[in-house]
Design a protein around this motif. Structure first.
Motif, PDB file in Angstrom:
ATOM      1  N   GLN A  58      80.905  48.498  67.227  1.00  0.00           N
ATOM      2  CA  GLN A  58      80.807  49.775  66.516  1.00  0.00           C
ATOM      3  C   GLN A  58      82.165  50.252  66.008  1.00  0.00           C
ATOM      4  O   GLN A  58      82.230  51.126  65.151  1.00  0.00           O
ATOM      5  CB  GLN A  58      80.193  50.850  67.422  1.00  0.00           C
ATOM      6  N   ASP A  59      83.241  49.703  66.536  1.00  0.00           N
ATOM      7  CA  ASP A  59      84.592  50.090  66.110  1.00  0.00           C
ATOM      8  C   ASP A  59      84.978  49.294  64.868  1.00  0.00           C
ATOM      9  O   ASP A  59      84.635  48.111  64.732  1.00  0.00           O
ATOM     10  CB  ASP A  59      85.596  49.834  67.234  1.00  0.00           C
ATOM     11  N   TRP A  60      85.698  49.929  63.951  1.00  0.00           N
ATOM     12  CA  TRP A  60      86.014  49.311  62.666  1.00  0.00           C
ATOM     13  C   TRP A  60      86.781  48.006  62.826  1.00  0.00           C
ATOM     14  O   TRP A  60      86.636  47.096  62.018  1.00  0.00           O
ATOM     15  CB  TRP A  60      86.742  50.285  61.741  1.00  0.00           C
ATOM     16  N   ALA A  66      86.244  44.562  57.970  1.00  0.00           N
ATOM     17  CA  ALA A  66      87.631  44.856  58.320  1.00  0.00           C
ATOM     18  C   ALA A  66      88.482  43.594  58.411  1.00  0.00           C
ATOM     19  O   ALA A  66      89.713  43.664  58.384  1.00  0.00           O
ATOM     20  CB  ALA A  66      87.699  45.611  59.638  1.00  0.00           C
ATOM     21  N   GLN A  67      87.855  42.447  58.523  1.00  0.00           N
ATOM     22  CA  GLN A  67      88.575  41.195  58.745  1.00  0.00           C
ATOM     23  C   GLN A  67      89.153  40.653  57.435  1.00  0.00           C
ATOM     24  O   GLN A  67      88.446  40.508  56.450  1.00  0.00           O
ATOM     25  CB  GLN A  67      87.649  40.144  59.364  1.00  0.00           C
ATOM     26  N   LYS A 142      95.220  51.530  54.100  1.00  0.00           N
ATOM     27  CA  LYS A 142      94.049  50.780  54.556  1.00  0.00           C
ATOM     28  C   LYS A 142      94.426  49.541  55.367  1.00  0.00           C
ATOM     29  O   LYS A 142      93.633  49.054  56.156  1.00  0.00           O
ATOM     30  CB  LYS A 142      93.164  50.389  53.377  1.00  0.00           C
ATOM     31  N   GLN A 143      95.636  49.012  55.185  1.00  0.00           N
ATOM     32  CA  GLN A 143      96.038  47.818  55.913  1.00  0.00           C
ATOM     33  C   GLN A 143      96.304  48.152  57.378  1.00  0.00           C
ATOM     34  O   GLN A 143      96.812  49.218  57.701  1.00  0.00           O
ATOM     35  CB  GLN A 143      97.297  47.193  55.308  1.00  0.00           C
ATOM     36  N   LEU A 156      93.895  43.252  59.372  1.00  0.00           N
ATOM     37  CA  LEU A 156      92.679  44.045  59.180  1.00  0.00           C
ATOM     38  C   LEU A 156      92.804  44.996  58.006  1.00  0.00           C
ATOM     39  O   LEU A 156      93.905  45.297  57.536  1.00  0.00           O
ATOM     40  CB  LEU A 156      92.412  44.877  60.449  1.00  0.00           C
ATOM     41  N   TYR A 157      91.649  45.488  57.588  1.00  0.00           N
ATOM     42  CA  TYR A 157      91.556  46.626  56.674  1.00  0.00           C
ATOM     43  C   TYR A 157      90.755  47.696  57.400  1.00  0.00           C
ATOM     44  O   TYR A 157      89.706  47.416  57.969  1.00  0.00           O
ATOM     45  CB  TYR A 157      90.843  46.248  55.367  1.00  0.00           C
ATOM     46  N   ARG A 158      91.258  48.917  57.362  1.00  0.00           N
ATOM     47  CA  ARG A 158      90.522  50.014  57.978  1.00  0.00           C
ATOM     48  C   ARG A 158      89.282  50.295  57.150  1.00  0.00           C
ATOM     49  O   ARG A 158      89.362  50.562  55.965  1.00  0.00           O
ATOM     50  CB  ARG A 158      91.391  51.264  58.067  1.00  0.00           C
ATOM     51  N   VAL A 159      88.133  50.221  57.797  1.00  0.00           N
ATOM     52  CA  VAL A 159      86.848  50.509  57.158  1.00  0.00           C
ATOM     53  C   VAL A 159      86.089  51.505  58.020  1.00  0.00           C
ATOM     54  O   VAL A 159      86.253  51.540  59.227  1.00  0.00           O
ATOM     55  CB  VAL A 159      86.005  49.228  56.952  1.00  0.00           C
ATOM     56  N   PHE A 160      85.266  52.295  57.360  1.00  0.00           N
ATOM     57  CA  PHE A 160      84.506  53.309  58.105  1.00  0.00           C
ATOM     58  C   PHE A 160      83.057  53.289  57.715  1.00  0.00           C
ATOM     59  O   PHE A 160      82.655  52.821  56.732  1.00  0.00           O
ATOM     60  CB  PHE A 160      85.099  54.695  57.842  1.00  0.00           C
TER      61      PHE A 160
END
Length: 160
Positions: A58-60, A66-67, A142-143, A156-160
């Motif tokens: 469940q975590d981004w 995010a990968q 985002k990085q 990673l890329y921060r995604v929500f």
């Protein structure tokens, strides 16, 4: 918002001769108070988990989106070398960040360090004495990257 770095039980990581951290860089490394660290952790890392060991699907950080493709690399070889530079793939991943970009090196929900990206690039070896899964994020960026104690880092890329 900040507390004295000297109060950190492992502040010795920033005072070693190897890797050496310049006094002007130490002055720019800010340890957040527990309250401020929890806020950064909640906003940038996880609203549900308190430590990287507990990240779930469940975590981004664990989400497929995010990968970064081919974004898993060894940091430990560069850390053990005589060269101070971050591995090239890490630098490439964060190439959009300016030297003054505020970054957060997030160890867990009550231990977060703030510093400019230019400082992190110089002191990363000292920071990685705290290699139990910390996540590096940039303010409004985002990085990201998560460092693991087995010597690997996930880009990673921060995604929500």
């Amino acid at each position: 918002m900040y507390q004295p770095l000297e109060g950190f039980s492992k502040s010795w990581i920033f005072k070693r001769s190897d890797p050496s951290v310049a006094p002007e860089d130490v002055a720019q490394i800010k340890m957040l108070t527990e309250l401020a660290a929890r806020e950064i952790w909640r906003n940038y890392i996880s609203a549900d988990q308190l430590h990287p060991d507990h990240f779930s699907t469940q975590d981004w950080q664990q989400k497929e989106a995010a990968q970064v493709p081919n974004g898993k690399l060894l940091w430990e070889k560069a850390w053990d070398s005589d060269h101070d530079d971050l591995p090239e793939l890490l630098l490439a991943h964060f190439s959009a960040w300016g030297e003054d970009t505020t970054v957060y090196f997030c160890c867990h929900n009550e231990l977060v360090f703030e510093m400019p990206w230019g400082v992190f690039k110089r002191v990363w070896k000292a920071c990685l004495f705290l290699d139990n899964g910390p996540v590096l994020v940039g303010k409004k960026k985002k990085q990201a990257a998560q460092f693991h104690s087995n010597g690997w880092v996930n880009l990673l890329y921060r995604v929500f």
